[in-house]
Every structure is written in C-alpha cells, then in structure tokens.
Design an enzyme around this catalytic site. Structure first.
Site, PDB file in Angstrom:
ATOM      1  CG  HIS A  77      41.532  53.682  52.828  1.00 41.81           C
ATOM      2  ND1 HIS A  77      42.735  53.029  53.014  1.00 41.81           N
ATOM      3  CD2 HIS A  77      41.477  53.928  51.500  1.00 41.81           C
ATOM      4  CE1 HIS A  77      43.362  52.899  51.860  1.00 41.81           C
ATOM      5  NE2 HIS A  77      42.613  53.431  50.914  1.00 41.81           N
ATOM      6  CG  HIS A 126      42.080  57.363  47.462  1.00 36.06           C
ATOM      7  ND1 HIS A 126      43.450  57.432  47.388  1.00 36.06           N
ATOM      8  CD2 HIS A 126      41.784  56.154  47.993  1.00 36.06           C
ATOM      9  CE1 HIS A 126      43.969  56.294  47.859  1.00 36.06           C
ATOM     10  NE2 HIS A 126      42.979  55.506  48.233  1.00 36.06           N
ATOM     11  CD  GLN A 155      47.691  55.640  42.934  1.00 37.58           C
ATOM     12  OE1 GLN A 155      46.663  55.242  43.444  1.00 37.58           O
ATOM     13  NE2 GLN A 155      47.704  56.439  41.898  1.00 37.58           N
ATOM     14  CG  HIS A 173      47.055  52.442  49.621  1.00 36.05           C
ATOM     15  ND1 HIS A 173      46.957  53.609  50.348  1.00 36.05           N
ATOM     16  CD2 HIS A 173      45.936  52.373  48.845  1.00 36.05           C
ATOM     17  CE1 HIS A 173      45.818  54.215  50.012  1.00 36.05           C
ATOM     18  NE2 HIS A 173      45.177  53.491  49.113  1.00 36.05           N
ATOM     19  CD  GLU A 221      44.504  48.325  46.257  1.00 36.50           C
ATOM     20  OE1 GLU A 221      45.271  49.284  46.429  1.00 36.50           O
ATOM     21  OE2 GLU A 221      43.325  48.446  45.869  1.00 36.50           O
ATOM     22  CG  ASP A 246      39.956  52.489  48.378  1.00 29.93           C
ATOM     23  OD1 ASP A 246      40.704  53.480  48.402  1.00 29.93           O
ATOM     24  OD2 ASP A 246      40.317  51.385  47.898  1.00 29.93           O
TER      25      ASP A 246
HETATM   26 ZN   LIG Z   1      43.036  53.464  48.822  1.00 28.70          ZN
END
Ligand SMILES: [Zn+2]
Length: 412
Positions: free
Chosen positions: A56, A58, A152, A210, A213, A309
């Site tokens: 995981h 980005h 997102q 995701h 969170e 992440d």
């Molecule tokens: Zn993430």
C-alpha cells in the site's frame, strides 16, 4: 546466470544454509553446496529473508511536500484538499520522476514488489495513472508493480469518476480501488462499493479499498465491503486498507464486524505511520492512536499486512520507503513486543503480503522465484530494531542493490 549464496541464516536456530540460484529461481537449499558458479556471495551467517512486498503506497503523491503548503490541522481532510491544486498541474514526467525516486529507494531497502494506488477523479483524470504506468515500465527490471485505481474524491459525489474508473482498467490499472466513506451518505457509500464490484467482475480483478480512515464510529463501510465480498463471491480477493473506525466502534459491533471480515476472507492493511499522524487530531486527552484492532483481527485468523502509504506528502512528512522502519512503528502502534509478535510483524510485509497479491511462488523454497534480501543482521527482530544495511537485494536471481555502511568507533 547462476548465483550461489553461502552461509545464510534462514531461521534463528539451526545450521547455516547455502542457496543456489539458477535462471531466476531457487534451485537448491542445502547445508553445503560446493560447486563452481559464475558468482558466489558469502552471507557470513547473516539473516536472509524473502524480499519485501509493499502492499500500500501512493506513487503519484509521493515527495510533493516541498512544493505544496503544509497541512496545518494535520487531518486527512486538509491533506486531501491541499493536493487539489497540485493535482491539476500533475504531468506524466513529474510523476515518473517522483515515483522513480520512491521505487529506487524501496528496491535498495529490499522491496521488489509493490501495490500502488493512483488517484482517479475529475481533477486529475488519468494523468496519475499514465505517469505511474510509465514509471512501472521504466523500472520493471527492479520492481513489479500492481496499480490500483483509487477514487479518492468519491465516485457518486464526483460525477464523471465512474467512467474514469472503467477507463482506468483499459489504461494499465490492475486492481479496483475505492474510498466509500468519502460519499455524502451510507446509501452512496454502498453504491460506490457496488460500482467497484461491477468493474472487478467485468475485468476479473481484485479489489483494494481505503476503508473508514477516520476515528468516527459513524462510518461503517467495512461491514458493507464484507457483505458485498460474500455476495459477489470475491472471497480472498478483497483488501481493506486503514479500517481505523473499527477501533472506534463499541466492542459489541466491532466483534460482529470482525467476524464478517473473517468470513469474507478480507485482507487488512494497516498504515501506522500515516494513521498515527492523522488520526486523533480532534481528540482531547486521552488521544486515540487511530490504528485498527490488529491483535483482535490476528486472533481471528485475519491476514494482516502493513504499508508505507505516504512519504513526504501532505499526509505524512517523513518516510524513506523502508518497510523495516514502518515495521518498527507498526510494532509500537499495535503493542507487538513478544518474540512471536515481532515475527508476525516481519511476516506482514513478506508472507502475509504475498497472500494479498495471491503469489504462489514466493518465499525461500526450492523452485520459487529468487527474490531475497541479505541483511547485515542476525535475526528478524534485529532487522526491525536496527533497520540495518541490506547487504544485497536480489530480484529473480539478479543482484539489484548492494549497500554497506562503514562506521567506526575510535576508542582506546
Ligand atoms: Zn493510502
């Protein structure tokens, strides 16, 4: 090419072993292998492990903190908002450069496989995806990369994103992502998840979202994801990242959801560095950690991994793509201090992550792919504690990185 690695410590106890690698695969593991080969490495009794899998990260957002304003509240909401401006101006070249920097760092630190999320929304379109696809091609000799399309900004609340999510699968995305908590109401969160499953069904793809969170127990998309996984028959092919709200639920509901997670065969990925930094920001004392219920999930037999992440972005200002550094922080965050718990932390970015990727030729075993790390350390615990040199990183039988620090203490 043939490579022989002498004197490897594969387990804490027992004899040192030699590993013979041929044509990218582990050909033989034995107490002693004495043959003439093209290249011989002496591991000198150091710990040798399978190379890490980063599940995981980005790669599109990485290393942008120097060119955007700082995140003043330290919250997830502000971290996302700051990027809106930057995202409009992303170029493929810029993404290839930043992603490349991260890929090279990760490889030096012993990672040879990654799963990366890339933003898919009406601000950035498919630019993030195209940049990371380009980077994947450029660095294919040192890193295998799976790409997750990541909406997102939401799907229902960002009209046009659903079409882009479908297009992403035709443009290099391998896995369907999601962020169902980022919709206006639970009904839309459910639709968000259903769209992802419809795309996954069409492309026979895994799902990696995701999930929740947030510290707010109002968000309950983990339960929705588990239900839909069972309904679509996608058991073992779905991963939930973060799942922070699970820690904020009352014990009764948490128990109910964790049983569903187990039943659905969901994999869980924690991202301790980001969530220790982002969650609990609005709490008065005692301030929560924002990390999901790791030990309770493990006790139920749920497969758990962890990821870097973020590195130097609006979500997290530190990081160096070293999964041993993240492991050290994961162990603190989840109170994993017993020898077997430390071992489990190491498994999270090796064998557990391999289960998420569905790999069946992973690990130090004859016939498997020769992706290995030789540490300047004696044990798993030592590797996490000190984050020592990765003396050699080997990908499919080829040495892709070598490092040594030569620090000396002068003392009479
Ligand atoms: Zn993430």
């Amino acid at each position: 090419m043939e490579l022989l690695i002498k004197n490897c410590r594969l387990k804490q106890e027992g004899k040192l072993q030699d590993i013979l690698i041929n044509e990218g695969k582990i050909k033989k593991i034995a107490d002693k292998i004495d043959i003439e080969t093209e290249k011989i490495i002496d591991a000198e009794g150091n710990f040798v492990a399978p190379a890490f899998i980063e599940p995981h990260i980005h790669l599109d957002k990485i290393f942008i903190s120097d060119v955007v304003r700082p995140n003043k509240t330290g919250t997830l909401e502000e971290a996302i908002e700051i990027i809106w401006e930057k995202k409009k101006n992303y170029t493929i070249e810029d993404i290839v450069e930043r992603a490349g920097k991260a890929i090279k760092l990760a490889a030096k630190n012993g990672t040879t496989r990654m799963r990366t999320h890339v933003d898919i929304d009406t601000i950035v379109g498919l630019t993030s995806l195209k940049g990371v696809v380009e980077a994947r091609k450029k660095y294919s000799d040192i890193m295998d990369i799976e790409i997750i399309s990541f909406p997102q900004e939401g799907i229902i609340q960002d009209p046009g994103t659903e079409e882009l999510m479908w297009e992403a699968m035709e443009n290099g995305a391998d896995i369907v992502g999601g962020m169902p908590a980022n919709e206006k109401n639970p009904e839309d969160s459910m639709k968000h998840i259903e769209i992802a499953f419809e795309i996954a069904k069409e492309y026979d793809a895994d799902i990696d979202m995701h999930i929740d969170e947030t510290d707010d127990p109002f968000y309950r998309t983990l339960e929705m994801l588990a239900d839909k996984t069972i309904e679509y028959g996608w058991k073992g092919r779905v991963t939930a990242g973060h799942t922070c709200a699970l820690a904020a639920y009352d014990d009764h509901y948490a128990e109910y959801v964790m049983d569903k997670v187990k039943e659905a065969g969901l994999h869980i990925i924690i991202n301790p560095v980001t969530n220790l930094m982002l969650q609990g920001r609005l709490d008065d004392q005692p301030i929560r950690r924002g990390i999901t219920r790791v030990k309770e999930l493990l006790a139920k037999g749920v497969n758990i991994s962890y990821g870097q992440d973020c590195v130097k972005d609006t979500f997290y200002p530190f990081g160096q793509c070293d999964l041993m550094e993240v492991g050290l922080i994961a162990a603190h965050a989840a109170h994993m201090s017993l020898p077997e718990e430390i071992e489990e932390v190491f498994n999270m970015v090796t064998y557990n992550a391999a289960k998420i990727l569905g790999l069946n030729n992973y690990g130090i075993k004859e016939g498997n792919l020769a992706d290995l790390v030789i540490f300047n350390a004696e044990s798993t615990a030592d590797a996490i504690r000190r984050q020592p040199d990765r003396k050699y990183v080997i990908k499919e039988g080829k040495i892709i990185a070598e490092s040594s620090s030569n620090s000396k203490l002068y003392r009479g």
